[in-house]
Design an enzyme around this catalytic site. Structure first.
Site, PDB file in Angstrom:
ATOM      1  N   ASP A  45       0.798  -1.231   0.000  1.00  9.24           N
ATOM      2  CA  ASP A  45       0.000   0.000   0.000  1.00  9.24           C
ATOM      3  C   ASP A  45       0.829   1.279   0.000  1.00  9.24           C
ATOM      4  O   ASP A  45       0.314   2.361   0.272  1.00  9.24           O
ATOM      5  CB  ASP A  45      -0.965   0.038   1.202  1.00  9.24           C
ATOM      6  CG  ASP A  45      -2.057  -1.007   1.100  1.00  9.24           C
ATOM      7  OD1 ASP A  45      -2.383  -1.397  -0.037  1.00  9.24           O
ATOM      8  OD2 ASP A  45      -2.562  -1.453   2.142  1.00  9.24           O
ATOM      9  N   LYS A  48       3.195   1.073  -5.141  1.00  6.31           N
ATOM     10  CA  LYS A  48       3.981   0.465  -6.215  1.00  6.31           C
ATOM     11  C   LYS A  48       3.170   0.300  -7.495  1.00  6.31           C
ATOM     12  O   LYS A  48       3.622   0.658  -8.578  1.00  6.31           O
ATOM     13  CB  LYS A  48       4.519  -0.896  -5.755  1.00  6.31           C
ATOM     14  CG  LYS A  48       5.433  -0.834  -4.553  1.00  6.31           C
ATOM     15  CD  LYS A  48       5.995  -2.192  -4.187  1.00  6.31           C
ATOM     16  CE  LYS A  48       4.927  -3.204  -3.815  1.00  6.31           C
ATOM     17  NZ  LYS A  48       4.155  -2.792  -2.606  1.00  6.31           N
ATOM     18  N   THR A  49       1.979  -0.261  -7.376  1.00 11.00           N
ATOM     19  CA  THR A  49       1.158  -0.498  -8.559  1.00 11.00           C
ATOM     20  C   THR A  49       0.657   0.814  -9.160  1.00 11.00           C
ATOM     21  O   THR A  49       0.594   0.964 -10.388  1.00 11.00           O
ATOM     22  CB  THR A  49      -0.029  -1.415  -8.209  1.00 11.00           C
ATOM     23  OG1 THR A  49       0.479  -2.624  -7.630  1.00 11.00           O
ATOM     24  CG2 THR A  49      -0.838  -1.762  -9.442  1.00 11.00           C
ATOM     25  N   HIS A  96       3.227  -7.736   0.607  1.00 10.41           N
ATOM     26  CA  HIS A  96       2.800  -8.532   1.750  1.00 10.41           C
ATOM     27  C   HIS A  96       3.746  -9.696   1.976  1.00 10.41           C
ATOM     28  O   HIS A  96       4.197 -10.354   1.046  1.00 10.41           O
ATOM     29  CB  HIS A  96       1.378  -9.057   1.518  1.00 10.41           C
ATOM     30  CG  HIS A  96       0.706  -9.544   2.768  1.00 10.41           C
ATOM     31  ND1 HIS A  96       0.947 -10.791   3.276  1.00 10.41           N
ATOM     32  CD2 HIS A  96      -0.160  -8.944   3.604  1.00 10.41           C
ATOM     33  CE1 HIS A  96       0.249 -10.949   4.385  1.00 10.41           C
ATOM     34  NE2 HIS A  96      -0.436  -9.838   4.597  1.00 10.41           N
TER      35      HIS A  96
END
Length: 418
Positions: A45, A48-49, A96
């Site tokens: 969160d 990155k994306t 994660h």
């Protein structure tokens, strides 16, 4: 739809296991450019994306890419991206801890990592672990992107940058010289100030070109595979060394197997090519190869190029308390998963010393459950299953003749050898 178009779709849309994925982006201009494998790493969160999608949006306006929306990235589609100087294959790694296994496979194919840190949150535990893994699998260059700078006070951003540089130095990178970019990935994605994306691409363009070994025999660790009805199986990965030409004989080894096939076609993200070289990410259509016989972690190579064994000598370093906050040592005979290249295997570590404490080093003999692709000098990572944390790293110092592990009993098999 033709078999060839099916092959193309497999390369463009194939999902890898787990939640990391590779996105390949190639220039739309005719002039050849060096291919650089880049990955975004960092805490979950932290953006990155969003950053990956923002880069494609900005570069699409320049004719170097097709914009990939945020939700399309989650589906693992591969698209094209480039700069004026280079073309980039981009891997977005999950943050994660449950997906560290897949993150290791991602970083094993990276030349450069973009470490994404959210300004308001700063450096976190997963940030540190990703750096440990990136260094261990051979990532040499790093760029820091401090995200959400538009909602973070300047003095806080300064502190985050200082901490990030110190962290890089602690883990063997040149923290003082690493480029640090501040910006808002979401702002750039939504059409706002995109100067941070330009600055990031400029920083990547100015990094040294990665070393490529094109002279030795072809070797490619397999990251994923897809069956093509009536034609064979596509194996996907990044060439570690050498060159592969269409029609070459290929040997696939690992997981206790040795398979023979031919490279009947080679695709680089939707385009059929005659040849690929070290550093290129590609899909290879292997004639007559059954998909169920191939697994991620096996290596493809020219006949005789890949060596497999399940017994090796290693140099092992147990991470210090400062590196991962672990205070407990490990005893000889320690058994847990060893991560190397794109594979992982349960291994037993018979150490030279009876007890290895955090921050200490020793020599050891490792016995794996199955014969896997290995060579001298390869780095590996040791993770503890109970805590799901990286506890050690090491390097392969010598290969020994493989042995049969009876009834999956590593302890009994190791005792017979001693």
């Amino acid at each position: 739809m033709s078999a060839l178009s099916g092959f193309t779709r497999a390369i463009l849309f194939n999902r890898t296991r787990g939640s990391w994925f590779a996105q390949a982006f190639y220039a739309t201009v005719a002039a050849p450019k060096i291919n650089v494998n880049v990955g975004t790493i960092g805490h979950i969160d932290h953006g990155k994306t969003t950053l990956t999608s923002a880069i494609t949006r900005v570069q699409a306006k320049k004719g170097f890419s097709k914009h990939i929306k945020f939700d399309e990235i989650d589906k693992g589609k591969r698209r094209e991206k480039a700069s004026d100087k280079r073309r980039y294959s981009h891997t977005d790694c999950p943050g994660h801890s449950d997906f560290i296994k897949n993150m290791i496979c991602g970083t094993s194919q990276m030349d450069v990592a973009v470490l994404v840190i959210a300004g308001p949150e700063g450096v976190m535990d997963q940030t540190k672990e990703h750096l440990i893994l990136a260094k261990q699998v051979g990532v040499k260059n790093m760029v820091i992107f401090i995200n959400k700078a538009d909602i973070t006070e300047e003095d806080v951003l300064d502190l985050v940058e200082i901490e990030a540089r110190e962290l890089l130095t602690l883990h063997g990178f040149n923290g003082d010289e690493t480029a640090v970019i501040r910006g808002s990935a979401l702002g750039a994605l939504e059409g706002g100030d995109a100067s941070c994306i330009d600055n990031l691409l400029n920083a990547l363009d100015n990094l040294p070109e990665p070393d490529r070994n094109e002279e030795e025999a072809f070797i490619m660790p397999i990251a994923s595979k897809t069956a093509i009805t009536g034609r064979g199986t596509v194996i996907v990965g990044t060439l570690e060394r050498g060159k592969l030409k269409k029609g070459d004989k290929v040997e696939i080894k690992g997981d206790g197997q040795s398979l023979q096939t031919t490279a009947s076609d080679i695709h680089v993200f939707g385009k059929s090519v005659k040849e690929v070289r070290a550093g290129d990410h590609c899909g290879v259509l292997c004639r007559g190869l059954k998909a169920e016989t191939v697994k991620r972690g096996m290596w493809a190579g020219h006949p005789g190029a890949v060596t497999i064994t399940n017994r090796v000598k290693v140099e092992l370093y147990l991470l210090s308390e400062a590196e991962n906050e672990r205070k407990i040592g490990i005893r000889t005979g320690f058994t847990d998963k060893m991560y190397c290249s794109t594979w992982d295997q349960v291994g037993r570590f018979d150490m030279k010393s009876e007890l290895l404490m955090p921050g200490e080093h020793t020599s050891a003999t490792v016995l794996l459950m199955k014969e896997m692709p290995l060579r001298k000098g390869m780095p590996f990572t040791l993770r503890e299953g109970s805590s799901k944390t990286t506890i050690a790293r090491g390097i392969i110092s010598d290969l020994e003749k493989g042995v049969v592990v009876e009834k999956h009993n590593l302890k009994k098999s190791a005792e017979k050898m001693n």
